[in-house]
Design a protein around this motif. Sequence first.
Motif, PDB file in Angstrom:
ATOM      1  N   HIS B   6       0.861  -1.183   0.000  1.00  0.00           N
ATOM      2  CA  HIS B   6       0.000   0.000   0.000  1.00  0.00           C
ATOM      3  C   HIS B   6       0.894   1.228   0.000  1.00  0.00           C
ATOM      4  O   HIS B   6       1.719   1.382   0.901  1.00  0.00           O
ATOM      5  N   VAL B   7       0.737   2.072  -0.986  1.00  0.00           N
ATOM      6  CA  VAL B   7       1.519   3.309  -1.061  1.00  0.00           C
ATOM      7  C   VAL B   7       0.557   4.480  -0.906  1.00  0.00           C
ATOM      8  O   VAL B   7      -0.383   4.628  -1.687  1.00  0.00           O
ATOM      9  N   THR B   8       0.794   5.290   0.124  1.00  0.00           N
ATOM     10  CA  THR B   8      -0.106   6.423   0.380  1.00  0.00           C
ATOM     11  C   THR B   8       0.705   7.705   0.513  1.00  0.00           C
ATOM     12  O   THR B   8       1.865   7.672   0.923  1.00  0.00           O
ATOM     13  N   VAL B  36     -10.848  12.541   1.251  1.00  0.00           N
ATOM     14  CA  VAL B  36     -10.492  11.393   0.416  1.00  0.00           C
ATOM     15  C   VAL B  36      -9.014  11.506   0.060  1.00  0.00           C
ATOM     16  O   VAL B  36      -8.541  12.584  -0.301  1.00  0.00           O
ATOM     17  N   ARG B  37      -8.293  10.400   0.206  1.00  0.00           N
ATOM     18  CA  ARG B  37      -6.884  10.366  -0.190  1.00  0.00           C
ATOM     19  C   ARG B  37      -6.714   9.214  -1.178  1.00  0.00           C
ATOM     20  O   ARG B  37      -7.217   8.115  -0.945  1.00  0.00           O
ATOM     21  N   ALA B  38      -6.026   9.488  -2.260  1.00  0.00           N
ATOM     22  CA  ALA B  38      -5.822   8.454  -3.271  1.00  0.00           C
ATOM     23  C   ALA B  38      -4.401   7.903  -3.156  1.00  0.00           C
ATOM     24  O   ALA B  38      -3.453   8.659  -2.961  1.00  0.00           O
ATOM     25  N   GLY B  39      -4.282   6.610  -3.246  1.00  0.00           N
ATOM     26  CA  GLY B  39      -2.965   5.980  -3.180  1.00  0.00           C
ATOM     27  C   GLY B  39      -2.869   4.854  -4.178  1.00  0.00           C
ATOM     28  O   GLY B  39      -3.733   4.689  -5.033  1.00  0.00           O
ATOM     29  N   LYS B  40      -1.796   4.085  -4.062  1.00  0.00           N
ATOM     30  CA  LYS B  40      -1.579   2.977  -4.987  1.00  0.00           C
ATOM     31  C   LYS B  40      -1.552   1.655  -4.230  1.00  0.00           C
ATOM     32  O   LYS B  40      -1.171   1.603  -3.065  1.00  0.00           O
ATOM     33  N   LEU B  41      -1.976   0.631  -4.920  1.00  0.00           N
ATOM     34  CA  LEU B  41      -1.954  -0.717  -4.368  1.00  0.00           C
ATOM     35  C   LEU B  41      -1.193  -1.574  -5.372  1.00  0.00           C
ATOM     36  O   LEU B  41      -1.581  -1.651  -6.535  1.00  0.00           O
ATOM     37  N   ILE B  42      -0.112  -2.174  -4.928  1.00  0.00           N
ATOM     38  CA  ILE B  42       0.699  -2.993  -5.828  1.00  0.00           C
ATOM     39  C   ILE B  42       0.720  -4.421  -5.298  1.00  0.00           C
ATOM     40  O   ILE B  42       1.117  -4.648  -4.152  1.00  0.00           O
TER      41      ILE B  42
END
Lengths: 77, 77
Positions: B6-8, B36-42
């Motif tokens: 999880h990258v936030t 709302v915060r948008a992040g990445k899921l790898i």
Amino acid sequence: MKTRIHVTLKSGVLDPQGKAIHHALEGLGFSGVNDVRAGKLIEIEHDPALTDAELDQMCAKLLANTVIENYRIERGA
Amino acid sequence: MKTRIHVTLKSGVLDPQGKAIHHALEGLGFSGVNDVRAGKLIEIEHDPALTDAELDQMCAKLLANTVIENYRIERGA
């Protein structure tokens, strides 16, 4: 209250971003990686009164493209 | 074995994508959302032999920009 929404590409859908990450990891010398898939993580800070059904609707209407993406709601994390 | 990363964005870092999602949710009539915060899921599919230290290095070197982003490794999910 904070809810996390995980949006991932359905299996079978091509993921060029994931492929690029995989390739870059190999270029950096990391071995042992078989596949990489890239998705989105959306953190929503909301009132506790917001219902699960509303969160589900947010995903279906805006946050995920349900033709090619799955979503998972992790409430109250 | 599948590991989720999880990258936030760090708190304090402006998040225009999150702001846009928040605005769009309000436009769709959803109330009760505060932020709302948008992040990445790898998602990485890898050999079980891959160590935690290697996963951490992948994040620090490639997957996250540690100046503005935090990452969390959820191994074996």
